[in-house]
Each structure stands twice: as C-alpha cells, then as structure tokens.
Design a protein around this motif. Structure first.
Motif, PDB file in Angstrom:
ATOM      1  N   VAL A  59     -48.028 -20.430 -69.646  1.00  0.00           N
ATOM      2  CA  VAL A  59     -46.661 -20.924 -69.910  1.00  0.00           C
ATOM      3  C   VAL A  59     -46.050 -21.475 -68.629  1.00  0.00           C
ATOM      4  O   VAL A  59     -45.405 -22.544 -68.649  1.00  0.00           O
ATOM      5  N   MET A  60     -46.267 -20.803 -67.532  1.00  0.00           N
ATOM      6  CA  MET A  60     -45.675 -21.255 -66.269  1.00  0.00           C
ATOM      7  C   MET A  60     -46.330 -22.540 -65.764  1.00  0.00           C
ATOM      8  O   MET A  60     -45.696 -23.313 -65.034  1.00  0.00           O
ATOM      9  N   SER A  61     -47.555 -22.798 -66.157  1.00  0.00           N
ATOM     10  CA  SER A  61     -48.220 -24.012 -65.699  1.00  0.00           C
ATOM     11  C   SER A  61     -47.955 -25.207 -66.613  1.00  0.00           C
ATOM     12  O   SER A  61     -48.381 -26.319 -66.305  1.00  0.00           O
ATOM     13  N   MET A  62     -47.252 -24.977 -67.733  1.00  0.00           N
ATOM     14  CA  MET A  62     -46.940 -26.076 -68.655  1.00  0.00           C
ATOM     15  C   MET A  62     -45.931 -27.020 -68.004  1.00  0.00           C
ATOM     16  O   MET A  62     -45.030 -26.589 -67.290  1.00  0.00           O
ATOM     17  N   GLN A  63     -46.098 -28.289 -68.302  1.00  0.00           N
ATOM     18  CA  GLN A  63     -45.139 -29.275 -67.814  1.00  0.00           C
ATOM     19  C   GLN A  63     -44.026 -29.400 -68.836  1.00  0.00           C
ATOM     20  O   GLN A  63     -44.259 -29.433 -70.022  1.00  0.00           O
ATOM     21  N   VAL A  64     -42.820 -29.521 -68.332  1.00  0.00           N
ATOM     22  CA  VAL A  64     -41.660 -29.611 -69.219  1.00  0.00           C
ATOM     23  C   VAL A  64     -41.335 -31.043 -69.546  1.00  0.00           C
ATOM     24  O   VAL A  64     -41.532 -31.961 -68.906  1.00  0.00           O
TER      25      VAL A  64
END
Length: 107
Positions: free
Chosen positions: A102-107
C-alpha cells in the motif's frame, strides 16, 4: 482468529480500497458500525497470549509434581501455544507485506 473475523477484516480492507480509489462503498457496515480492525487484532493477540500463559501454567504444575498435571495435556497445550504463536507471526508478516504494498502504491 476465526473465519468470521477474517471475513470482517477482508471486508474492511475492500471498503478502504474502494474509498481510496474513489468508488462508492457497497458495504456501509464495514466502514461505520463494523468491528474495528485494531480491536480484532488486539483480541487475536490476547488469545495467543492466553493460550501461551495457560500452557506455561500447566508446564509449571507438571514440573512441580502436581498429581492433577498430565504430561499429555502439558505437551498438547505447549504445541497449541507454539502453533498459535507461529500463526500470529505469519499474520503479522502478511500485514507488513500488505502495508508495504500500500505504501509503495502511486497516488
């Protein structure tokens, strides 16, 4: 952790995912009024702790020569405690992996 608890956690994760992607949430109980993820996790950890303490108490009773303490019960309770702890560690590993994704997902 029971199957129902896992289903509830998965429902919460799906709802959070839908909210993060801007979609409407189909399950409003998972967002509000449903069980809190942190509370479910705490209950599971408390259960593992209780199983471990019970196993340790049976072990101490057997070592002190308590005639009520049975070796088979002690060994089974120690194995249950070990299995519970190993399961908790695997769940923690999965949660850490999910968090990292989740933290490595791009927004």
């Amino acid at each position: 952790m029971s199957v129902q608890g896992i289903d509830q956690v998965l429902g919460e994760l799906r709802s959070m995912s839908a909210l993060a992607s801007g979609q409407s949430v189909n399950n409003p109980a998972a967002v509000s009024g449903g069980p809190d993820f942190a509370e479910l996790l705490k209950q599971s950890i408390d259960q593992v702790n209780q199983v471990s303490q019970d196993a340790q108490a049976k072990q101490v009773a057997f070592q002190s020569g308590d005639p009520e303490a049975n070796l088979q019960d002690v060994m089974v309770s120690l194995q249950k405690a070990s299995l519970s702890f190993q399961t908790m560690v695997q769940v923690r590993n999965k949660l850490v992996t999910a968090y990292q994704e989740v933290m490595s997902m791009q927004v």
